[in-house]
Design an enzyme around this catalytic site. Structure first.
Site, PDB file in Angstrom:
ATOM      1  N   GLN A   1      -7.918 -14.612  -7.995  1.00 41.48           N
ATOM      2  CA  GLN A   1      -8.268 -16.211  -7.527  1.00 41.48           C
ATOM      3  C   GLN A   1      -8.886 -17.313  -8.094  1.00 41.48           C
ATOM      4  OE1 GLN A   1      -9.605 -15.940  -2.910  1.00 41.48           O
ATOM      5  NE2 GLN A   1     -10.101 -14.238  -4.364  1.00 41.48           N
TER       6      GLN A   1
ATOM      7  N   ASP B   1     -15.187 -21.740  -3.896  1.00 45.81           N
ATOM      8  CA  ASP B   1     -15.633 -21.978  -2.833  1.00 45.81           C
ATOM      9  C   ASP B   1     -15.780 -23.606  -2.214  1.00 45.81           C
ATOM     10  OD1 ASP B   1     -15.965 -19.322  -3.764  1.00 45.81           O
ATOM     11  OD2 ASP B   1     -17.918 -19.286  -3.887  1.00 45.81           O
TER      12      ASP B   1
ATOM     13  N   ARG C   1       4.513  -4.165   9.369  1.00 45.59           N
ATOM     14  CA  ARG C   1       3.202  -4.089   9.155  1.00 45.59           C
ATOM     15  C   ARG C   1       2.166  -4.898   9.867  1.00 45.59           C
ATOM     16  NH1 ARG C   1       3.615  -1.399   3.098  1.00 45.59           N
ATOM     17  NH2 ARG C   1       4.518   0.676   4.021  1.00 45.59           N
TER      18      ARG C   1
ATOM     19  N   GLY D   1     -15.091 -16.303  -1.472  1.00 48.69           N
ATOM     20  CA  GLY D   1     -15.745 -17.825  -0.605  1.00 48.69           C
ATOM     21  C   GLY D   1     -16.743 -17.605  -0.252  1.00 48.69           C
TER      22      GLY D   1
END
Ligand code: F6P
Length: 385
Positions: free
Chosen positions: A297, A149, A184, A192
């Site tokens: 992540q 984060d 799209r 985070g």
């Protein structure tokens, strides 16, 4: 006075962090969410510590291992090859050690029984805030900031962040090709918590059409107006990066957060991207798809940057122990490694850099053919908190 006795004394009386600690045992733990680079930090602590004459004890599963006396001796051989591995070889947990006074007593007992003269705590906001409280009770702690984060106060970077940004940037690149092929709108949600660092950095690096972060308020009306103008002008695809912590009131006028919390009291986030995607598709009638990147992540091998930062932090933390400078966190300050008192960073969140946000917003508007002066007006920048 032997050092465990010294700890005992500091627990009972005033803090004395000034005197030099002679080589003995150093404990190391990783707490909170895992992230890439934790093993590189453990490795650096073990290699630097043993070179300095210390014995290293790994604490399993964060604070939990101190509560249950679950320790493992660490030697250079055990850690030599882990620099490239994601996660943490010691395990981690989201235990709040301050929740129960009995647990605090158990933590102190483990430290005393093991003859642990200093504890290196690798953690994010929650873990380092708890570390501060325990340091105030006389436990000699040096903190190392980690988190994808990047929201730990007092340090310019935490390791794990660079890897997460790389993963999200690559995801944006990949999603863009489908957005273009199918005309799209792609909405990508990043982690985070209450800080928008990952969304901001990856959105900027990936050339996102719009970046939405908790630090800057927005209105879904204005997001849709901009998208509509863009489609009318002929650019019929878009990638929007939204941080998980954005205010739901900005999306749907309703605050749907804070319904559930983890053991440390952290809010569990509830689908900002899904809500936003639904709103956009309903309002504009344009095919919209949502991707929530989630734990992708946090996993996998760290980037070279994160390995090096974690190594520098681990080495610097041992240096602090050597000179008896505890009750502090090692930190990246510009390009140098320094230290900050734990009391200065505890219970704080470092918000995303709003100057960088202005740059990102200017790029977004420029791309849509809007002028820089307009892009820099307060109306287009939204309300920066
Ligand atoms: O703090 C790191 C982080 O990955 C946040 O970005 C995210 O909100 C949270 O942890 C998820 O926590 P957990 O692993 O407990 O689900």
């Amino acid at each position: 006075m032997s050092l465990p006795a010294r700890i005992k004394e500091t627990i009972l009386s005033d803090h004395d962090y000034g005197s030099t600690i002679m080589p003995g045992t150093i404990g190391v733990l990783t707490g909170g969410g895992d992230c890439p680079g934790l093993n590189a930090a453990i490795r650096a602590v073990v290699l630097a510590g043993t070179a300095g004459g210390y014995t290293l004890q790994g604490v399993r599963n964060g604070w939990q291992g101190l509560i249950t006396n679950d320790l493992v001796p660490l030697t250079p051989d055990q850690v030599s090859a882990i620099i490239s591995h994601g996660g943490t070889t010691l395990g981690t947990s989201r235990i709040n050690p301050l929740g129960d006074p009995e647990n605090q007593q158990k933590i102190r007992k483990t430290i005393l029984d093991t003859g642990m003269e200093a504890l290196i705590v690798v953690g994010g906001n929650g873990t380092l805030s708890a570390a501060h409280e325990l340091a105030e009770q006389g436990i000699p702690i040096v903190g190392i900031p980690k988190t994808i984060d990047n929201d730990v106060a007092g340090t310019d970077r935490s390791f794990g962040f660079d890897t997460a940004v790389s993963i999200v940037t690559q995801a944006i690149d990949r999603l863009r090709t489908t957005a273009e092929s199918h005309h799209r709108i792609m909405v990508v949600e990043t982690m985070g918590r209450d800080a928008g660092w990952i969304a901001l950095f990856a959105g900027l690096a990936g050339g996102a059409d719009r970046i939405l972060i908790p630090e800057v308020r927005f209105s879904v009306d204005e997001v849709c107006t901009e998208l509509k103008e863009q489609y009318q002008a002929g650019r019929k695809s878009s990638v929007i990066v939204v941080a998980e912590g954005v205010h739901h009131t900005d999306i749907c006028g309703e605050d749907v957060r804070a319904c559930d919390r983890d053991e440390c009291g952290h809010e569990k986030f509830v689908g900002a991207a899904n809500r936003l995607g639904r709103e956009i598709e309903t309002r504009l009638g344009i095919d919209t798809r949502v991707t929530v990147l989630g734990y992708i992540q946090r996993g996998g091998s760290p980037t070279a940057y994160d390995r090096i930062l974690a190594t520098r932090f681990g080495f610097a933390a041992v240096e602090q122990v050597k000179v008896g400078h505890v009750g502090c966190m090692v930190a990246l300050q510009g390009s140098e490694i320094g230290t900050v008192p734990l009391k200065d960073i505890a219970h704080k969140v470092k918000p995303a850099d709003t100057a960088l946000y202005r740059l990102a917003r200017t790029m977004e508007l420029r791309r849509k053919g809007k002028t820089t002066s307009k892009s820099l007006s307060s109306r287009n920048l939204g309300k920066i908190l």
